[in-house]
Enzyme design. Structure first.
Site, PDB file in Angstrom:
ATOM      1  N   TYR A  92       0.870  -1.190   0.000  1.00  0.00           N
ATOM      2  CA  TYR A  92       0.000   0.000   0.000  1.00  0.00           C
ATOM      3  C   TYR A  92       0.903   1.236   0.000  1.00  0.00           C
ATOM      4  O   TYR A  92       2.019   1.208  -0.506  1.00  0.00           O
ATOM      5  CB  TYR A  92      -0.890  -0.172   1.252  1.00  0.00           C
ATOM      6  CG  TYR A  92      -1.874   0.888   1.577  1.00  0.00           C
ATOM      7  CD1 TYR A  92      -2.948   1.164   0.746  1.00  0.00           C
ATOM      8  CD2 TYR A  92      -1.766   1.612   2.764  1.00  0.00           C
ATOM      9  CE1 TYR A  92      -3.882   2.134   1.083  1.00  0.00           C
ATOM     10  CE2 TYR A  92      -2.699   2.575   3.111  1.00  0.00           C
ATOM     11  CZ  TYR A  92      -3.758   2.830   2.265  1.00  0.00           C
ATOM     12  OH  TYR A  92      -4.666   3.792   2.605  1.00  0.00           O
ATOM     13  N   LYS A 165      -6.088  -0.823  -2.235  1.00  0.00           N
ATOM     14  CA  LYS A 165      -7.056  -0.600  -1.145  1.00  0.00           C
ATOM     15  C   LYS A 165      -7.801  -1.906  -0.843  1.00  0.00           C
ATOM     16  O   LYS A 165      -8.082  -2.228   0.298  1.00  0.00           O
ATOM     17  CB  LYS A 165      -8.047   0.502  -1.535  1.00  0.00           C
ATOM     18  CG  LYS A 165      -7.433   1.903  -1.587  1.00  0.00           C
ATOM     19  CD  LYS A 165      -7.574   2.674  -0.287  1.00  0.00           C
ATOM     20  CE  LYS A 165      -6.746   3.954  -0.329  1.00  0.00           C
ATOM     21  NZ  LYS A 165      -6.770   4.727   0.914  1.00  0.00           N
ATOM     22  N   GLU A 236     -12.554   6.240  -4.451  1.00  0.00           N
ATOM     23  CA  GLU A 236     -11.192   6.568  -4.011  1.00  0.00           C
ATOM     24  C   GLU A 236     -10.510   7.536  -4.976  1.00  0.00           C
ATOM     25  O   GLU A 236     -10.505   7.311  -6.197  1.00  0.00           O
ATOM     26  CB  GLU A 236     -10.355   5.289  -3.931  1.00  0.00           C
ATOM     27  CG  GLU A 236      -8.987   5.483  -3.300  1.00  0.00           C
ATOM     28  CD  GLU A 236      -9.056   5.798  -1.815  1.00  0.00           C
ATOM     29  OE1 GLU A 236      -9.819   5.143  -1.091  1.00  0.00           O
ATOM     30  OE2 GLU A 236      -8.332   6.717  -1.362  1.00  0.00           O
ATOM     31  N   ASP A 260     -11.633   9.309   0.976  1.00  0.00           N
ATOM     32  CA  ASP A 260     -10.842  10.517   1.237  1.00  0.00           C
ATOM     33  C   ASP A 260     -11.610  11.520   2.087  1.00  0.00           C
ATOM     34  O   ASP A 260     -11.024  12.234   2.898  1.00  0.00           O
ATOM     35  CB  ASP A 260     -10.398  11.126  -0.092  1.00  0.00           C
ATOM     36  CG  ASP A 260      -9.572  10.127  -0.866  1.00  0.00           C
ATOM     37  OD1 ASP A 260      -8.441   9.866  -0.450  1.00  0.00           O
ATOM     38  OD2 ASP A 260     -10.095   9.550  -1.847  1.00  0.00           O
ATOM     39  N   GLY A 294      -8.983  20.766   0.696  1.00  0.00           N
ATOM     40  CA  GLY A 294      -9.544  20.109  -0.487  1.00  0.00           C
ATOM     41  C   GLY A 294     -10.469  18.982  -0.067  1.00  0.00           C
ATOM     42  O   GLY A 294     -11.170  19.090   0.947  1.00  0.00           O
ATOM     43  N   ALA A 296      -9.924  15.932   1.269  1.00  0.00           N
ATOM     44  CA  ALA A 296      -9.670  15.394   2.609  1.00  0.00           C
ATOM     45  C   ALA A 296      -9.806  16.494   3.666  1.00  0.00           C
ATOM     46  O   ALA A 296     -10.478  16.306   4.684  1.00  0.00           O
ATOM     47  CB  ALA A 296      -8.280  14.759   2.666  1.00  0.00           C
ATOM     48  N   ASN A 405       0.201  12.426   1.722  1.00  0.00           N
ATOM     49  CA  ASN A 405       0.883  11.230   1.232  1.00  0.00           C
ATOM     50  C   ASN A 405       1.286  11.434  -0.228  1.00  0.00           C
ATOM     51  O   ASN A 405       0.676  12.258  -0.909  1.00  0.00           O
ATOM     52  CB  ASN A 405      -0.076  10.027   1.284  1.00  0.00           C
ATOM     53  CG  ASN A 405      -0.490   9.681   2.697  1.00  0.00           C
ATOM     54  OD1 ASN A 405       0.303   9.743   3.612  1.00  0.00           O
ATOM     55  ND2 ASN A 405      -1.745   9.324   2.865  1.00  0.00           N
ATOM     56  N   ASN A 450      -6.499   6.531   6.481  1.00  0.00           N
ATOM     57  CA  ASN A 450      -7.844   5.949   6.472  1.00  0.00           C
ATOM     58  C   ASN A 450      -7.828   4.409   6.444  1.00  0.00           C
ATOM     59  O   ASN A 450      -8.825   3.773   6.770  1.00  0.00           O
ATOM     60  CB  ASN A 450      -8.702   6.539   5.351  1.00  0.00           C
ATOM     61  CG  ASN A 450      -7.950   6.622   4.037  1.00  0.00           C
ATOM     62  OD1 ASN A 450      -7.172   5.728   3.707  1.00  0.00           O
ATOM     63  ND2 ASN A 450      -8.195   7.686   3.284  1.00  0.00           N
TER      64      ASN A 450
HETATM   65  N1  LIG Z   1      -3.734  10.213   5.723  1.00  0.00           N
HETATM   66  C1  LIG Z   1      -4.812   9.943   5.035  1.00  0.00           C
HETATM   67  O1  LIG Z   1      -5.552   9.013   5.351  1.00  0.00           O
HETATM   68  C2  LIG Z   1      -5.164  10.765   3.845  1.00  0.00           C
HETATM   69  C3  LIG Z   1      -6.423  10.636   3.273  1.00  0.00           C
HETATM   70  C4  LIG Z   1      -6.765  11.406   2.166  1.00  0.00           C
HETATM   71  C5  LIG Z   1      -5.839  12.289   1.654  1.00  0.00           C
HETATM   72  N2  LIG Z   1      -4.613  12.374   2.217  1.00  0.00           N
HETATM   73  C6  LIG Z   1      -3.589  13.269   1.655  1.00  0.00           C
HETATM   74  O2  LIG Z   1      -4.032  14.599   1.685  1.00  0.00           O
HETATM   75  C7  LIG Z   1      -3.508  15.283   0.570  1.00  0.00           C
HETATM   76  C8  LIG Z   1      -4.646  15.992  -0.149  1.00  0.00           C
HETATM   77  O3  LIG Z   1      -5.532  15.056  -0.699  1.00  0.00           O
HETATM   78  P1  LIG Z   1      -6.936  15.515  -1.252  1.00  0.00           P
HETATM   79  O4  LIG Z   1      -7.582  14.313  -1.783  1.00  0.00           O
HETATM   80  O5  LIG Z   1      -7.630  16.342  -0.249  1.00  0.00           O
HETATM   81  O6  LIG Z   1      -6.473  16.444  -2.477  1.00  0.00           O
HETATM   82  P2  LIG Z   1      -7.148  17.786  -2.987  1.00  0.00           P
HETATM   83  O7  LIG Z   1      -6.479  18.140  -4.235  1.00  0.00           O
HETATM   84  O8  LIG Z   1      -8.621  17.653  -2.988  1.00  0.00           O
HETATM   85  O9  LIG Z   1      -6.762  18.842  -1.857  1.00  0.00           O
HETATM   86  C9  LIG Z   1      -5.520  19.461  -1.727  1.00  0.00           C
HETATM   87  C10 LIG Z   1      -5.770  20.882  -1.298  1.00  0.00           C
HETATM   88  O10 LIG Z   1      -4.538  21.499  -0.995  1.00  0.00           O
HETATM   89  C11 LIG Z   1      -4.574  22.786  -1.538  1.00  0.00           C
HETATM   90  N3  LIG Z   1      -3.236  23.341  -1.718  1.00  0.00           N
HETATM   91  C12 LIG Z   1      -2.389  23.191  -2.765  1.00  0.00           C
HETATM   92  N4  LIG Z   1      -1.285  23.939  -2.582  1.00  0.00           N
HETATM   93  C13 LIG Z   1      -1.449  24.578  -1.403  1.00  0.00           C
HETATM   94  C14 LIG Z   1      -0.652  25.512  -0.700  1.00  0.00           C
HETATM   95  N5  LIG Z   1       0.527  25.916  -1.159  1.00  0.00           N
HETATM   96  N6  LIG Z   1      -1.116  25.962   0.484  1.00  0.00           N
HETATM   97  C15 LIG Z   1      -2.318  25.557   0.968  1.00  0.00           C
HETATM   98  N7  LIG Z   1      -3.117  24.692   0.321  1.00  0.00           N
HETATM   99  C16 LIG Z   1      -2.685  24.210  -0.852  1.00  0.00           C
HETATM  100  C17 LIG Z   1      -5.329  22.623  -2.850  1.00  0.00           C
HETATM  101  O11 LIG Z   1      -5.797  23.857  -3.357  1.00  0.00           O
HETATM  102  C18 LIG Z   1      -6.440  21.683  -2.415  1.00  0.00           C
HETATM  103  O12 LIG Z   1      -7.566  22.377  -1.929  1.00  0.00           O
HETATM  104  C19 LIG Z   1      -2.824  14.241  -0.295  1.00  0.00           C
HETATM  105  O13 LIG Z   1      -1.430  14.293  -0.125  1.00  0.00           O
HETATM  106  C20 LIG Z   1      -3.357  12.935   0.214  1.00  0.00           C
HETATM  107  O14 LIG Z   1      -2.424  11.890   0.110  1.00  0.00           O
HETATM  108  C21 LIG Z   1      -4.256  11.648   3.303  1.00  0.00           C
HETATM  109  O1  LIG Z   2      -4.118   6.066   0.276  1.00  0.00           O
HETATM  110  C1  LIG Z   2      -3.716   6.539   1.360  1.00  0.00           C
HETATM  111  O2  LIG Z   2      -2.627   6.232   1.865  1.00  0.00           O
HETATM  112  C2  LIG Z   2      -4.598   7.444   2.148  1.00  0.00           C
HETATM  113  C3  LIG Z   2      -5.473   8.306   1.359  1.00  0.00           C
HETATM  114  O3  LIG Z   2      -6.575   7.658   0.817  1.00  0.00           O
HETATM  115  C4  LIG Z   2      -4.776   9.191   0.378  1.00  0.00           C
HETATM  116  O4  LIG Z   2      -5.378   9.476  -0.668  1.00  0.00           O
HETATM  117  O5  LIG Z   2      -3.669   9.634   0.668  1.00  0.00           O
HETATM  118 MN   LIG Z   3      -7.120   8.314  -1.123  1.00  0.00          MN
END
Ligand SMILES: NC(=O)c1ccc[n+]([C@@H]2O[C@H](COP(=O)([O-])OP(=O)(O)OC[C@H]3O[C@@H](n4cnc5c(N)ncnc54)[C@H](O)[C@@H]3O)[C@@H](O)[C@H]2O)c1
Ligand SMILES: O=C(O)C[C@H](O)C(=O)O
Ligand SMILES: [Mn+2]
Length: 540
Positions: A92, A165, A236, A260, A294, A296, A405, A450
């Site tokens: 993963y 996933k 996803e 997400d 965004g 997440a 990530n 998640n």
């Molecule tokens: N840990 C987890 O379980 C988990 C789950 C989902 C997403 N994520 C991570 O979160 C991140 C975002 O994912 P997402 O699906 O929300 O993507 P997304 O594109 O929907 O959201 C990203 C957001 O960040 C903003 N952004 C970009 N540059 C920026 C800056 N310089 N300053 C402030 N904001 C800025 C974008 O405009 C957008 O709104 C990814 O890296 C993803 O891997 C982690």
């Molecule tokens: O896939 C992951 O590790 C978590 C999350 O769904 C992401 O988009 O970053």
């Molecule tokens: Mn994801």
């Protein structure tokens, strides 16, 4: 249909390889097609693990495991279940990001996925039937590849996230691998290097958007629902402009889930509750700053907001606890290009003497003194020393979750956060992190990914075949992870360790199934029995 001979050896659900007994070999016309010594599953696991361990890189290890999966599903999951902690970052996130970026060049096997093209919409039904091959499909993970982790648009190559996933569903919660189907919706890609690459395996055109896109998604959902009426449909890594629209369209009518938005909301709330259990503070006293609002970021914000309302605040009171920072800086009600999910959490310029200066994270942290800082921005290193020291100057135990990530995109490293806050920060990261030694204390770092909740949530929902996934079920999942970590231990993590993923996935599944029963979203009556009955185990 009875499989025998090479058809049996080539069916990865049925293949036992060298574990076929002498009698089975005769009966199925495979005598002499395997080395003579009959192995046990445990011996196969030992042999496979030795092979795995001899590979030098995560990528090589992943490729070996994918080959093993294609060969023998039972052996793959037996091995995975014995090394969950070690295999998660390989099967993963983060290694999966490398395979997605290089999918068309690494390609060997489609791994049972269904590839649905917006240019061949008449094939949707046939493709889903072909891919199911008569199996009773209970779980689909679907992506359109536009918002893969934080690495963006990878077109059809995103299919690997659906595959990965699903592997975690089985390893963590025992979802029967015969009942799952990975799906990718190929609507094109806006990544120029893919369009220019002759070896790119998807549609060589830009993303189709608007009505044509949504009609295609509709057609897929309708066809899948008709073919597999008891299915749990997991979305996803859709792009920011579509993910929430799609969830809102279907969530009240079918059993569906956006990982997400909802999965990340659950695990982050669970992590915050874990942190507050250590600091002995109240959720309703916290000031929450989302960096990157965004899919997440906004999904998490809504979940924490709902939790504050459940703890007694009015919606208006609760809203005052939240600040969103995105590309534009702090989001105000007059900021341009707000998404519908951001709007409820914007602020008024009149609240600040220096509103026009609040265009970067450090300025906002100075102005609002957050106690919780969650990063979902995809911007590496943005939780820098100045930002973190400013935050820590105004709160005793800053809760800091850099969740972007894969590893290369994380807003900060756990060890830096501990150093800059003199060990005070309560941290969770998106990717797995080794424990950090600081001033003689070993800090265990929780993983707010998640993956810690979606397998149990899915198993529980599927076990009782719930009509929909309700807010109550989601809430139950978030509250199911408490009580595992001892908060009095120095350096305790805010979330339970991934090594116990299989155990707490069952707690989540049982809680969610019971909640569905309590809310009359199912005809089932015994949650534990329903969950136990559905759970699959890797054995011959
Ligand atoms: N840990 C987890 O379980 C988990 C789950 C989902 C997403 N994520 C991570 O979160 C991140 C975002 O994912 P997402 O699906 O929300 O993507 P997304 O594109 O929907 O959201 C990203 C957001 O960040 C903003 N952004 C970009 N540059 C920026 C800056 N310089 N300053 C402030 N904001 C800025 C974008 O405009 C957008 O709104 C990814 O890296 C993803 O891997 C982690
Ligand atoms: O896939 C992951 O590790 C978590 C999350 O769904 C992401 O988009 O970053
Ligand atoms: Mn994801």
């Amino acid at each position: 249909m009875k499989y025998e001979g090479l058809d049996l050896l080539n069916n990865h659900f049925l293949n036992k390889g060298t574990a076929f007994t002498k009698e089975e070999r005769k009966e199925n016309h495979i005598e002499g097609l395997l080395p003579p010594f009959v192995q046990t599953l445990d011996q196969q696991v030992e042999q496979a693990y030795e092979n795995y361990s001899n590979k030098d890189t995560f990528l090589a290890k992943r490729m070996y495991l994918m080959d093993l999966f294609n060969e023998n599903v039972t052996l793959f999951y037996k091995l995975f279940s014995q090394h969950v902690n070690e295999f998660m970052p390989v099967v993963y996130d983060p290694t999966i990001a490398d395979t997605i970026e290089n999918y068309s060049h690494f390609f060997l096997d489609p791994q049972n996925a269904a590839f649905l093209s917006i240019d061949d919409q008449d094939d949707i039904e046939a493709t889903l039937k072909n891919a199911a091959a008569g199996r009773d499909i209970k779980l689909i993970v679907v992506t359109d590849g536009e918002g893969i982790l934080g690495i963006g648009d990878w077109g059809v190559q995103g299919v690997d996230i659906s595959v990965g996933k699903l592997m975690v569903y089985t390893a963590a919660a025992g979802v029967d691998p015969k009942s799952v189907l990975p799906v990718v919706l190929d609507v094109g890609t806006n990544r120029k290097e893919l369009l220019a690459d002759d070896l790119y395996m998807g549609n060589h055109h830009e993303r189709v958007t608007g009505d044509k896109y949504y009609n295609f998604v509709d057609k897929f959902v309708e066809t899948a629902e008709n073919l597999f009426p008891d299915m749990y449909l997991h979305f996803e890594d859709f792009g920011r402009s579509n993910a929430a629209n799609i969830l809102n369209k279907y969530k009240d009518n079918i059993l569906t889930f956006n990982d997400d938005i909802q999965g990340t909301g659950i695990i982050t709330l669970a992590g915050i509750l874990g942190a507050l259990n250590i600091s002995k503070e109240k959720l309703t006293d916290q000031v929450y700053l989302s960096f990157g609002a965004g899919t997440a970021g906004a999904g998490i914000t809504k979940r924490i907001f709902d939790a504050m309302v459940e703890e007694g605040l009015s919606e208006d009171e609760a809203r005052k606890h939240f600040y969103l920072v995105d590309k534009q800086g702090l989001l105000f009600d007059d900021t341009e290009d707000l998404t519908p999910e951001q709007k409820p959490f914007t602020r008024k310029r009149s609240e600040f003497a220096n509103a026009d200066e609040l265009t970067n994270l450090e300025a906002v942290v100075k102005a609002v003194h957050p106690t919780i800082l969650v990063g979902t921005s995809t911007q590496p290193g943005t939780f820098n020393e100045a930002v973190i020291k400013e935050m820590a100057a105004h709160t005793e135990r800053p809760i800091i979750f850099p969740l972007s990530n894969p590893t290369k995109l994380a807003e900060a490293k756990a060890e830096d956060l501990l150093k800059w806050t003199d060990g005070k920060a309560l941290i969770a990261t998106g990717i797995p992190v080794e424990p950090v030694e600081y001033n003689g204390v070993t800090y265990n770092i929780g993983q707010a990914n998640n993956a810690l909740v979606y397998p149990g949530l899915g198993l529980g929902s599927m076990a009782v075949n719930a009509k929909i996934l309700s807010d109550g079920m989601i809430n139950k999942a978030a509250h199911s992870l408490g009580g595992i970590v001892d908060p009095t231990q120095p350096g305790a993590a805010v979330l339970p360790p991934v090594s116990q993923l299989d155990k707490f996935s069952m707690t989540v599944a049982n809680g969610v199934a019971q909640q569905a029963i309590d809310e009359k979203l199912t005809t089932a009556t015994d949650a534990k029995k329903a969950v136990a009955d559905l759970k699959w185990e890797p054995k011959y």
